[in-house]
Design a protein around this motif. Structure first.
Motif, PDB file in Angstrom:
ATOM      1  N   VAL A 153       0.800  -1.183   0.028  1.00  0.00           N
ATOM      2  CA  VAL A 153       0.081  -0.083   0.028  1.00  0.00           C
ATOM      3  C   VAL A 153       0.800   1.191  -0.163  1.00  0.00           C
ATOM      4  CG1 VAL A 153      -1.782   1.435   1.490  1.00  0.00           C
ATOM      5  CG2 VAL A 153      -1.934  -1.145   1.051  1.00  0.00           C
ATOM      6  N   SER A 154       2.017   1.423   0.733  1.00  0.00           N
ATOM      7  CA  SER A 154       2.850   2.424   0.869  1.00  0.00           C
ATOM      8  C   SER A 154       3.598   2.596  -0.607  1.00  0.00           C
ATOM      9  CB  SER A 154       3.909   2.483   1.927  1.00  0.00           C
ATOM     10  OG  SER A 154       4.639   1.315   1.612  1.00  0.00           O
ATOM     11  N   ALA A 155       3.624   1.566  -1.223  1.00  0.00           N
ATOM     12  CA  ALA A 155       4.246   1.728  -2.720  1.00  0.00           C
ATOM     13  C   ALA A 155       3.263   2.438  -3.790  1.00  0.00           C
ATOM     14  CB  ALA A 155       4.501   0.382  -3.484  1.00  0.00           C
ATOM     15  N   LEU A 156       1.936   2.438  -3.261  1.00  0.00           N
ATOM     16  CA  LEU A 156       1.040   3.017  -4.343  1.00  0.00           C
ATOM     17  C   LEU A 156       1.223   4.714  -4.605  1.00  0.00           C
ATOM     18  CD1 LEU A 156      -2.594   1.616  -3.951  1.00  0.00           C
ATOM     19  CD2 LEU A 156      -1.173   1.268  -5.759  1.00  0.00           C
ATOM     20  N   PRO A 157       1.479   5.300  -3.686  1.00  0.00           N
ATOM     21  CA  PRO A 157       1.567   6.865  -4.104  1.00  0.00           C
ATOM     22  C   PRO A 157       3.050   7.137  -4.945  1.00  0.00           C
ATOM     23  CG  PRO A 157       1.404   6.629  -1.497  1.00  0.00           C
ATOM     24  CD  PRO A 157       1.505   5.222  -2.149  1.00  0.00           C
ATOM     25  N   THR A 158       3.869   6.526  -4.972  1.00  0.00           N
ATOM     26  CA  THR A 158       5.135   6.397  -5.578  1.00  0.00           C
ATOM     27  C   THR A 158       4.838   6.038  -6.969  1.00  0.00           C
ATOM     28  OG1 THR A 158       6.224   5.477  -3.847  1.00  0.00           O
ATOM     29  CG2 THR A 158       7.471   5.985  -5.584  1.00  0.00           C
ATOM     30  N   ILE A 159       4.050   4.899  -7.143  1.00  0.00           N
ATOM     31  CA  ILE A 159       3.611   4.305  -8.646  1.00  0.00           C
ATOM     32  C   ILE A 159       2.699   5.377  -9.311  1.00  0.00           C
ATOM     33  CG2 ILE A 159       2.174   2.768  -9.730  1.00  0.00           C
ATOM     34  CD1 ILE A 159       3.458   0.731  -8.139  1.00  0.00           C
ATOM     35  N   THR A 160       2.056   6.219  -8.428  1.00  0.00           N
ATOM     36  CA  THR A 160       0.975   7.191  -9.096  1.00  0.00           C
ATOM     37  C   THR A 160       1.941   8.311  -9.767  1.00  0.00           C
ATOM     38  OG1 THR A 160      -0.248   7.021  -7.017  1.00  0.00           O
ATOM     39  CG2 THR A 160      -0.719   9.043  -8.305  1.00  0.00           C
ATOM     40  N   LEU A 161       3.180   8.650  -9.227  1.00  0.00           N
ATOM     41  CA  LEU A 161       3.947   9.506 -10.037  1.00  0.00           C
ATOM     42  C   LEU A 161       4.466   9.141 -11.161  1.00  0.00           C
ATOM     43  CD1 LEU A 161       5.983  10.672  -6.838  1.00  0.00           C
ATOM     44  CD2 LEU A 161       4.017  11.920  -7.834  1.00  0.00           C
ATOM     45  N   GLU A 162       4.433   7.602 -11.273  1.00  0.00           N
ATOM     46  CA  GLU A 162       5.036   7.377 -12.757  1.00  0.00           C
ATOM     47  C   GLU A 162       4.461   6.016 -12.884  1.00  0.00           C
ATOM     48  OE1 GLU A 162       9.697   6.381 -14.101  1.00  0.00           O
ATOM     49  OE2 GLU A 162       9.263   7.840 -12.509  1.00  0.00           O
ATOM     50  N   PRO A 163       3.151   6.021 -13.332  1.00  0.00           N
ATOM     51  CA  PRO A 163       2.143   4.872 -13.484  1.00  0.00           C
ATOM     52  C   PRO A 163       2.686   3.637 -14.302  1.00  0.00           C
ATOM     53  CG  PRO A 163       1.281   6.987 -13.958  1.00  0.00           C
ATOM     54  CD  PRO A 163       2.493   7.263 -13.885  1.00  0.00           C
ATOM     55  N   SER A 164       2.811   2.629 -13.579  1.00  0.00           N
ATOM     56  CA  SER A 164       3.111   1.559 -14.665  1.00  0.00           C
ATOM     57  C   SER A 164       2.118   0.496 -14.431  1.00  0.00           C
ATOM     58  CB  SER A 164       4.572   1.147 -14.331  1.00  0.00           C
ATOM     59  OG  SER A 164       4.686  -0.318 -14.156  1.00  0.00           O
ATOM     60  N   GLU A 165       1.440   0.084 -15.603  1.00  0.00           N
ATOM     61  CA  GLU A 165       0.452  -1.103 -15.411  1.00  0.00           C
ATOM     62  C   GLU A 165       1.146  -2.341 -15.031  1.00  0.00           C
ATOM     63  OE1 GLU A 165      -3.043  -2.146 -18.342  1.00  0.00           O
ATOM     64  OE2 GLU A 165      -2.387  -0.030 -18.583  1.00  0.00           O
ATOM     65  N   SER A 166       2.324  -2.825 -15.453  1.00  0.00           N
ATOM     66  CA  SER A 166       2.845  -4.040 -15.083  1.00  0.00           C
ATOM     67  C   SER A 166       3.165  -4.074 -13.602  1.00  0.00           C
ATOM     68  CB  SER A 166       4.123  -4.427 -15.682  1.00  0.00           C
ATOM     69  OG  SER A 166       4.807  -3.271 -15.632  1.00  0.00           O
ATOM     70  N   ASP A 167       3.520  -3.003 -12.987  1.00  0.00           N
ATOM     71  CA  ASP A 167       3.706  -2.725 -11.571  1.00  0.00           C
ATOM     72  C   ASP A 167       2.595  -3.143 -10.726  1.00  0.00           C
ATOM     73  OD1 ASP A 167       6.600  -2.382 -12.516  1.00  0.00           O
ATOM     74  OD2 ASP A 167       6.753  -0.391 -11.455  1.00  0.00           O
ATOM     75  N   LEU A 168       1.629  -2.502 -11.476  1.00  0.00           N
ATOM     76  CA  LEU A 168       0.334  -2.455 -10.602  1.00  0.00           C
ATOM     77  C   LEU A 168      -0.136  -3.737 -10.445  1.00  0.00           C
ATOM     78  CD1 LEU A 168      -1.565   0.796 -11.483  1.00  0.00           C
ATOM     79  CD2 LEU A 168      -0.731   0.044  -9.276  1.00  0.00           C
ATOM     80  N   GLU A 169       0.070  -4.508 -11.672  1.00  0.00           N
ATOM     81  CA  GLU A 169      -0.588  -5.866 -11.822  1.00  0.00           C
ATOM     82  C   GLU A 169       0.390  -6.816 -10.761  1.00  0.00           C
ATOM     83  OE1 GLU A 169      -0.606  -7.265 -15.959  1.00  0.00           O
ATOM     84  OE2 GLU A 169      -1.976  -5.566 -16.230  1.00  0.00           O
ATOM     85  N   ALA A 170       1.519  -6.697 -10.924  1.00  0.00           N
ATOM     86  CA  ALA A 170       2.527  -7.522  -9.840  1.00  0.00           C
ATOM     87  C   ALA A 170       2.108  -7.213  -8.565  1.00  0.00           C
ATOM     88  CB  ALA A 170       3.959  -6.966 -10.080  1.00  0.00           C
ATOM     89  N   LEU A 171       1.826  -5.825  -8.095  1.00  0.00           N
ATOM     90  CA  LEU A 171       1.476  -5.729  -6.608  1.00  0.00           C
ATOM     91  C   LEU A 171       0.160  -6.285  -6.331  1.00  0.00           C
ATOM     92  CD1 LEU A 171       2.562  -1.996  -6.135  1.00  0.00           C
ATOM     93  CD2 LEU A 171       3.619  -3.930  -5.185  1.00  0.00           C
ATOM     94  N   GLN A 172      -0.812  -6.218  -7.291  1.00  0.00           N
ATOM     95  CA  GLN A 172      -1.953  -6.782  -7.048  1.00  0.00           C
ATOM     96  C   GLN A 172      -2.017  -8.449  -6.908  1.00  0.00           C
ATOM     97  OE1 GLN A 172      -5.261  -5.503  -9.478  1.00  0.00           O
ATOM     98  NE2 GLN A 172      -6.503  -7.502  -9.494  1.00  0.00           N
TER      99      GLN A 172
END
Lengths: 199, 283
Positions: A153-172
């Motif tokens: 969850v704490s990684a989300l704000p950082t991803i928001t700055l540089e959105p990456s669909e694959s990162d989000l999928e991996a985290l999910q």
């Protein structure tokens, strides 16, 4: 002895309730995560004024939508943190059960039970050591998983700055898998504790 | 706001309960309309999403590799026909939702306009009755501007209602633009002269409905242009974009979802403050 095992079994019943609560929180967190990543994935697109089609004629639409989406994202992140707090509450409750479990073998008194006593088994009933060990393991699994979820969850704000669909999928996927809580191991613990009910 | 200069203590004592009852009803209505709007808007969005999806499938049908099905005679035509029918279905559902949203906003407007409570019957008569339409030209229905409950006067309640309703009016108009856009993507193959534009009625009687919430300009013979709260009205070049790509459609759907004109916090704030004053719960 038998009475002691019964007391432990009651504790495991309580633990089961907390695990059910955990599962509820898990599906809540997942749906929050999906909403958050849907917004994050759209952020770049909605900042591209070329993609507004007929909406281009509406003054200020891009800014308004961006602000709205950021607000929604903010709210989702807040609720995710609330969900995390509830996960933490479950972990703390499990910890307390472990503490009470330890207290139980001490019998409230100062006499430490002998190792042989702890490992004594009557028929297929679990030994006291099995019980205590089981409680400790369940607590450990959930505590580690809570820590993992916190860092996702704490990684989300950082991803928001540089959105990456694959990162989000991996985290999910990490959230879905709950690698620290292997289902078969949990089942195995319960099988030992309630062996007599299975037979 | 005009105030009734003469309002005897005894008549205001009688006016108050009637006015309070009316205010509670109207605000309860507003609150329930808000919920209806939300559920209509969300089903409209899912119809729009389905419409977009079937339109995109239809658009890419020719390029699609159907694998083993390729050899089936007329398979692409049949699939296209089916998608076309689905499109029609989603289209009509979207239109129905939009129509209901217009109706809800009109109900909001009329609730907002019914906050006052008028004296019915003759002055100084022993039986006083109240209604929400003016029968007497000197009675403006605000009880002489006294607080209807503890602090707020009728006109203060009206101001809040107006602020609330205005958000929905603006949002309705923006969504109208989106409805037209969603319609035009599903209409690619139809004759171009058949295409909807901003000046067209989306259903019969729409313009009457829109004028009730001040969204229709009789001068321009067209609905007012969609505007974001606090911004200039749009320019009149509202032509449907031809063949908007997937990204644009995604932006449209996001715009539908975002409810940019409805400031949720402010809406809740208004409802909470009003509920507190009226000593009721509005959820």
């Amino acid at each position: 002895m038998e009475a002691m095992v019964k007391k432990y079994q009651q504790k495991f019943k309580k633990v089961k309730e907390y695990i059910d609560k955990w599962e509820e929180l898990q599906s809540l967190l997942l749906s929050q995560f999906r909403s958050a990543s849907a917004i994050i994935n759209r952020l770049q697109l909605i900042q591209n004024s070329k993609k507004y089609g007929a909406l281009k004629s509406v003054d200020g639409i891009g800014d308004a939508i961006f602000t709205k989406q950021m607000n929604s994202l903010q709210n989702i992140l807040l609720s995710m943190n609330k969900t995390l707090e509830e996960f933490h509450a479950v972990v703390i409750s499990l910890e307390k059960i472990v503490r009470d479990g330890r207290q139980l073998v001490k019998g409230g008194g100062s006499i430490q039970p002998k190792v042989a006593q702890l490992q004594q088994r009557i028929g297929i009933k679990p030994s006291l050591a099995d019980c205590l060990e089981g409680l400790v393991q369940l607590h450990d699994m959930h505590r580690s998983e809570y820590l993992l979820k916190s860092s996702v969850v704490s990684a989300l704000p950082t991803i928001t700055l540089e959105p990456s669909e694959s990162d989000l999928e991996a985290l999910q996927q990490l959230l879905v898998d709950q690698p620290n809580i292997p289902k078969d191991e949990v089942q195995f613990i319960y099988d030992i504790i309630y062996a007599e009910d299975i037979c | 706001m005009e105030k009734t200069p003469t309002c005897s203590p005894s008549s205001s004592r009688l006016w108050r309960p009637a006015a309070q009852r009316n205010l509670r009803n109207q605000w309860a209505n507003l609150s329930s309309y808000k919920h209806k709007w939300a559920s209509l808007s969300s089903s409209a969005r899912s119809h729009a999403t389905s419409l977009v999806n079937s339109s995109l499938s239809l658009r890419y049908m020719d390029a699609r590799d159907l694998g083993v099905l390729t050899d089936l005679p007329g398979i692409k035509n049949k699939a296209s026909l089916k998608l076309f029918k689905q499109q029609e279905l989603h289209r009509s559902k979207l239109l129905a939702s939009y129509k209901n949203m217009v109706a809800i906003v009109n109900q909001m407007v009329s609730a907002g306009a019914s906050m006052r409570c008028f004296l019915k019957g003759v002055d100084n008569s022993s039986i006083l009755q109240y209604s929400n339409s003016a029968l007497n030209s000197t009675d403006v229905g605000d009880g002489g501007g006294i607080p209807a409950f503890t602090f707020r006067s009728i006109s203060s309640f009206e101001e809040l209602a107006k602020e609330l309703i205005h958000m929905f009016i603006l949002e309705l108009n923006l969504k109208r633009l989106l409805v037209i856009e969603f319609f035009s993507i599903s209409n690619e193959d139809a004759r171009k002269d058949n295409e909807l534009s901003w000046q067209d009625e989306l259903y019969s009687g729409e313009f009457d409905d829109l004028s009730k919430c001040n969204l229709y300009s009789t001068e321009a013979c067209a609905p007012l242009l969609p505007t974001i709260k606090g911004r200039k009205p749009g320019k009149l070049k509202l032509q449907a974009e031809h063949q908007p790509d997937e990204d644009v459609l995604q932006v449209y759907l996001t715009t539908w979802l975002a409810d940019v004109n409805i400031d949720k916090c402010r809406v809740d704030e208004i409802l909470t403050s009003v509920a507190e004053e009226m000593n009721v719960t509005l959820v």
